[in-house]
Design an enzyme around this catalytic site. Structure first.
Site, PDB file in Angstrom:
ATOM      1  CE1 TYR A 181       9.741  15.615  36.206  1.00  0.00           C
ATOM      2  CE2 TYR A 181       8.210  16.234  34.479  1.00  0.00           C
ATOM      3  CZ  TYR A 181       9.456  15.806  34.877  1.00  0.00           C
ATOM      4  OH  TYR A 181      10.426  15.563  33.928  1.00  0.00           O
ATOM      5  CB  VAL A 195      14.974  15.863  40.135  1.00  0.00           C
ATOM      6  CG1 VAL A 195      15.683  16.158  38.822  1.00  0.00           C
ATOM      7  CG2 VAL A 195      14.049  14.660  39.990  1.00  0.00           C
ATOM      8  CG  HIS A 244      19.827  16.363  35.372  1.00  0.00           C
ATOM      9  ND1 HIS A 244      20.056  15.002  35.296  1.00  0.00           N
ATOM     10  CD2 HIS A 244      20.647  16.922  34.441  1.00  0.00           C
ATOM     11  CE1 HIS A 244      20.984  14.764  34.367  1.00  0.00           C
ATOM     12  NE2 HIS A 244      21.341  15.915  33.834  1.00  0.00           N
ATOM     13  CB  CYS A 269       9.276  36.288  35.700  1.00  0.00           C
ATOM     14  SG  CYS A 269       8.941  35.365  37.218  1.00  0.00           S
TER      15      CYS A 269
END
Length: 231
Positions: free
Chosen positions: A57, A91, A107, A118
């Site tokens: 990524y 994205v 997405h 969290c």
């Protein structure tokens, strides 16, 4: 037949950003052929090798930052400013950089991070690493704010409401093969909307009309007809 832009829902897929140099998943040179997506795009892959997932990524994020919006992004930003709902499977942030506002990213977004502890999210343009701490809770693990295979897409209720209220549903640059997005055209038809596909080639979806060709060629002309009250 003229249509009010505020009664249009547009779904964009990888084919829109491909002309800006960003890779698609399912064509012959797509990401499916270069990576085992079970290893880099699933919760299980992240748990097994977070460094590998972050490297994947990080590279995609850098690629997206180097890309520029194309003519299709710019035209759709104009349509969105007139009230159309823009939903994207992509994205990247090219719609936003073209001027679009309130884009629905079903997405997730490369340029955001997500804390698995969290649930906090934040703007993230730099690289991510396995040891990163959440800026909110100080814990982790932290991951890209991406909907991976096996996870439920974002904003589905909002998308369903928009489709139920639209007069025209348009799918641009998407294969239409993966659910739930593959079902959007049928939802639109059941709601009484007209449906249009804009793509390099026809897919198997049951669209009322098709415009075939590169998004950068076809989309600006189509948007112009809508804005002029001709489409």
């Amino acid at each position: 037949m003229a249509v009010d832009p505020s009664r249009i829902v547009v779904l964009t897929g990888a084919g829109v950003s491909a002309e800006s140099g960003l890779g698609t998943f399912r064509d012959k040179d797509g990401l499916w052929t270069k990576y085992d997506l079970a290893e880099v795009a699933t919760p299980e892959g992240f748990a097994a090798d977070p460094a590998k997932v972050h490297a994947f990524y990080n590279a995609r994020r850098r690629n997206a930052l180097e890309a520029a919006p194309n003519a299709a992004h710019v035209a759709l930003a104009r349509l969105g400013a007139a009230g159309a709902v823009i939903v994207t499977q992509n994205v990247d942030d090219l719609h936003e950089r073209a001027g679009a506002r309130d884009v629905i990213h079903m997405h997730g977004e490369l340029m955001r991070g997500l804390c698995a502890a969290c649930g906090a999210t934040w703007a993230q343009q730099g690289d991510m690493e396995p040891g990163d701490a959440c800026p909110d809770c100080g814990k982790g693990p932290c991951r890209p704010d991406i909907v991976w295979f096996g996870e439920f897409p974002y904003h589905m209720e909002r998308i369903a409401e928009a489709i139920a209220a639209c007069d025209l549903f348009v799918a641009i640059g998407t294969s239409g093969e993966v659910y739930p997005a593959a079902g959007f055209v049928e939802e639109a038809r059941r709601a009484g909307a007209r449906t249009l596909e804009i793509n390099l080639e026809a897919t198997g979806g049951r669209f009322d009309a098709r415009l075939i060709g590169p998004a950068t060629d076809v989309v600006p002309g189509w948007v112009a007809t809508v804005m002029d009250g001709r489409g």
